[in-house]
Design an enzyme around this catalytic site. Structure first.
Site, PDB file in Angstrom:
ATOM      1  CG  HIS A 200      -1.849  -1.095   1.141  1.00 19.66           C
ATOM      2  ND1 HIS A 200      -2.245  -1.774   2.237  1.00 19.66           N
ATOM      3  CD2 HIS A 200      -2.670  -1.482   0.132  1.00 19.66           C
ATOM      4  CE1 HIS A 200      -3.453  -2.395   1.725  1.00 19.66           C
ATOM      5  NE2 HIS A 200      -3.613  -2.527   0.611  1.00 19.66           N
ATOM      6  CD  GLU A 203      -0.695   0.663   4.359  1.00 18.85           C
ATOM      7  OE1 GLU A 203       0.080  -0.465   4.430  1.00 18.85           O
ATOM      8  OE2 GLU A 203      -1.894   0.611   4.228  1.00 18.85           O
ATOM      9  CG  HIS A 321      -0.014  -3.860   5.218  1.00 15.63           C
ATOM     10  ND1 HIS A 321      -0.835  -3.393   4.045  1.00 15.63           N
ATOM     11  CD2 HIS A 321       0.398  -5.095   4.699  1.00 15.63           C
ATOM     12  CE1 HIS A 321      -0.788  -4.255   3.079  1.00 15.63           C
ATOM     13  NE2 HIS A 321       0.015  -5.495   3.696  1.00 15.63           N
ATOM     14  CD  GLU A 394      -2.205  -3.324   9.129  1.00 17.65           C
ATOM     15  OE1 GLU A 394      -1.723  -2.063   8.746  1.00 17.65           O
ATOM     16  OE2 GLU A 394      -3.143  -3.725   8.369  1.00 17.65           O
TER      17      GLU A 394
HETATM   18  O1  0X9 Z   1      -6.811  -3.992   4.463  1.00 21.21           O
HETATM   19  C1  0X9 Z   1      -5.539  -4.454   4.394  1.00 21.21           C
HETATM   20  O2  0X9 Z   1      -5.292  -4.780   3.094  1.00 21.21           O
HETATM   21  C2  0X9 Z   1      -4.627  -4.513   5.191  1.00 21.21           C
HETATM   22  N1  0X9 Z   1      -4.801  -3.405   6.170  1.00 21.21           N
HETATM   23  S1  0X9 Z   1      -4.500  -1.844   5.879  1.00 21.21           S
HETATM   24  O3  0X9 Z   1      -4.870  -0.931   6.742  1.00 21.21           O
HETATM   25  N2  0X9 Z   1      -2.860  -1.821   5.763  1.00 21.21           N
HETATM   26  O4  0X9 Z   1      -4.798  -1.662   4.492  1.00 21.21           O
HETATM   27  C3  0X9 Z   1      -5.001  -5.770   6.022  1.00 21.21           C
HETATM   28  C4  0X9 Z   1      -5.153  -7.037   5.547  1.00 21.21           C
HETATM   29  C5  0X9 Z   1      -5.238  -7.826   6.500  1.00 21.21           C
HETATM   30  N3  0X9 Z   1      -6.357  -8.860   6.569  1.00 21.21           N
HETATM   31  C6  0X9 Z   1      -7.560  -8.406   7.298  1.00 21.21           C
HETATM   32  N4  0X9 Z   1      -7.744  -7.212   8.056  1.00 21.21           N
HETATM   33  N5  0X9 Z   1      -8.769  -9.213   7.091  1.00 21.21           N
HETATM   34 ZN    ZN Z   2      -1.841  -1.726   4.076  1.00 18.77          ZN
END
Ligand code: 0X9
Ligand code: ZN
Length: 433
Positions: A200, A203, A321, A394
């Site tokens: 992403h 980040e 992330h 994260e």
């Molecule tokens: O949404 C995402 O892709 C990830 N979080 S972010 O805020 N960095 O975009 C996390 C993905 C991990 N999986 C789940 N949360 N289900």
């Molecule tokens: Zn992310």
């Protein structure tokens, strides 16, 4: 030709006059109101202003309604908090509906602008003093040059590999790090690991932490016996910037850009992998921040990671992330427990314990889907199709200013990233040999 009767002529004249009066009528200016201390501030009056808030929806319905008010979703935690970016009308809507919220960032664009200003100064002062490289965020060109330098100075333990190219033709640069025991790799003695940052674009801490982890392992080898032992037993691939086009866009145009740059709207690379692609927590709408693309691996960046993982057969993986300070384990797409639940949970616990030992920061453990469902993620694909013990971390902050993290946080967050990566050694024991 019959002449118009005088009454009709008179009526026509009156109608004409009325119409002229109607069109030329100007609404009187509203009277000046005295400044009201409770009035929204000027900032909030500006429709272009953006405010990051944290809300705690009481139901799924309320969650969806609040999300619909937002320009962007920064972070989600199922059943609890939700971080949204609103305009002033959105904030007013929360107030008028009596919805409790806290302001995370009162001026989202201002924070980005301040960071930009600071970085302009840094740019002017190039190159960074020795030892100060991780005191500030670095752009793509600078990161890639740094990786090249590391490999050049330490060819005996680091090698730079281009694992593919982005949509706009930028190289996906990874360092392959190995010690004495893992030379040639694929051998029984070495554990094979992969870490990446920057899937992403916004980040930024994830690109810095992964570069910094590589740096510590490569340069610390000679002085630190613990590091040396680890590097000798492991072959580690580090891909700091998995989405270079998005990263460049985030530096140049839109600090809060998340996706790659496909057709201007972009694809969320973390919804583009081929396990449960198209499921819950992904979108078919190109404008959505979680747009999955037209097909699994439609994007060259995710396809390049697939090829690398299929060729290199890793044992363990971390996808870095930000933000939230969390350690996530599979699954992401379903709340069902994975068949390796205990082992993955133990691995995640090992990571969180190692992180806490650095600076006392607590990173919470949770399965991806328990945080919120997300389908087509790298973690699920790596675990589900490649048998790789895979986690998402994260990084910092927990809330704070979200993606714009002060640069003095890079070094301590790197300590945490390194501790996490080193703890993977234990987590990566494969159950079946
Ligand atoms: O949404 C995402 O892709 C990830 N979080 S972010 O805020 N960095 O975009 C996390 C993905 C991990 N999986 C789940 N949360 N289900
Ligand atoms: Zn992310």
């Amino acid at each position: 030709m019959a002449s118009t009767p005088p009454v009709a002529r008179w009526l026509a004249l009156v109608t004409l006059l009325l119409m002229v009066a109607l069109f030329t009528y100007e609404r009187p200016e509203p009277p000046e109101v005295c400044p009201d201390p409770d009035r929204e501030s000027d900032r909030e009056q500006d429709a272009n202003a953006r405010i990051a808030v944290r809300v705690w929806p009481h139901s799924e319905r309320e969650r969806a309604e609040l999300t619909a008010l937002a320009h962007d979703v920064w972070s989600e935690h199922a059943g609890t908090e939700l971080d949204l970016v609103l305009d002033p009308a959105g904030v007013m809507a929360l107030r008028s509906r009596g919805i409790e919220f806290t302001e995370l960032v009162p001026d989202v664009l201002g924070v980005a602008e301040q960071e930009r200003e600071r970085l302009r100064g840094v740019e002017a002062a190039r190159p960074p003093a020795p030892g100060a490289w991780f005191s500030e965020y670095r752009d793509l060109e600078t990161i890639h040059a740094y990786l090249e330098q590391l490999a050049l100075v330490h060819p005996e333990r680091a090698e730079l590999r281009t694992i593919g190219h982005s949509l706009e033709g930028r190289p996906l640069q990874a360092l392959r790090i190995h010690g004495a025991g893992s030379v040639g790799a694929h051998g029984d003695r070495s554990r094979r690991m992969f870490v990446n940052g920057g899937l992403h674009a916004r980040e930024w801490i994830s690109m810095m932490v992964t570069t910094c982890v590589a740096d510590r392992l490569i340069r610390g080898y000679d002085e630190d016996p613990q590091l040396r032992r680890w590097v000798d037993e492991v072959e580690l691939w580090v891909l700091p910037v998995a989405n270079p086009d998005g990263y460049v866009h985030s530096w140049r145009r839109d600090r809060y850009w998340r996706k790659n740059r496909r057709a201007g709207h972009g694809v969320d690379l973390n919804r583009n992998f081929g396990l449960a692609w198209g499921g819950d927590g992904s979108s078919g709408k190109p404008a959505s921040p979680i747009y999955r693309g037209t097909a699994p691996f439609s994007e060259p960046e995710s396809a390049a990671i697939r090829s690398l993982m299929e060729t290199e057969r890793f044992d363990a993986h971390i996808d870095f992330h930000s933000y939230g300070q969390l350690v996530l384990h599979p699954w992401s797409h379903t709340r069902k427990r994975s068949s390796d639940h205990r082992r993955l949970r133990q691995g995640a616990e090992g990571i969180a314990t190692a992180i806490a030992a650095e600076h006392g920061e607590r990173y919470r453990l949770i399965s991806g889907a328990s945080l919120y469902p997300a389908s087509g993620t790298l973690m699920d694909w790596a675990y589900g199709t490649q048998g790789v013990v895979s986690f998402v971390i994260e990084l910092r902050p927990r809330g704070g200013t979200g993606f714009v993290l002060p640069p003095d946080q890079i070094a301590p967050t790197c300590d945490e990233g390194l501790a996490a990566v080193m703890s993977l050694h234990r987590a990566s024991e494969r159950p079946h040999g």
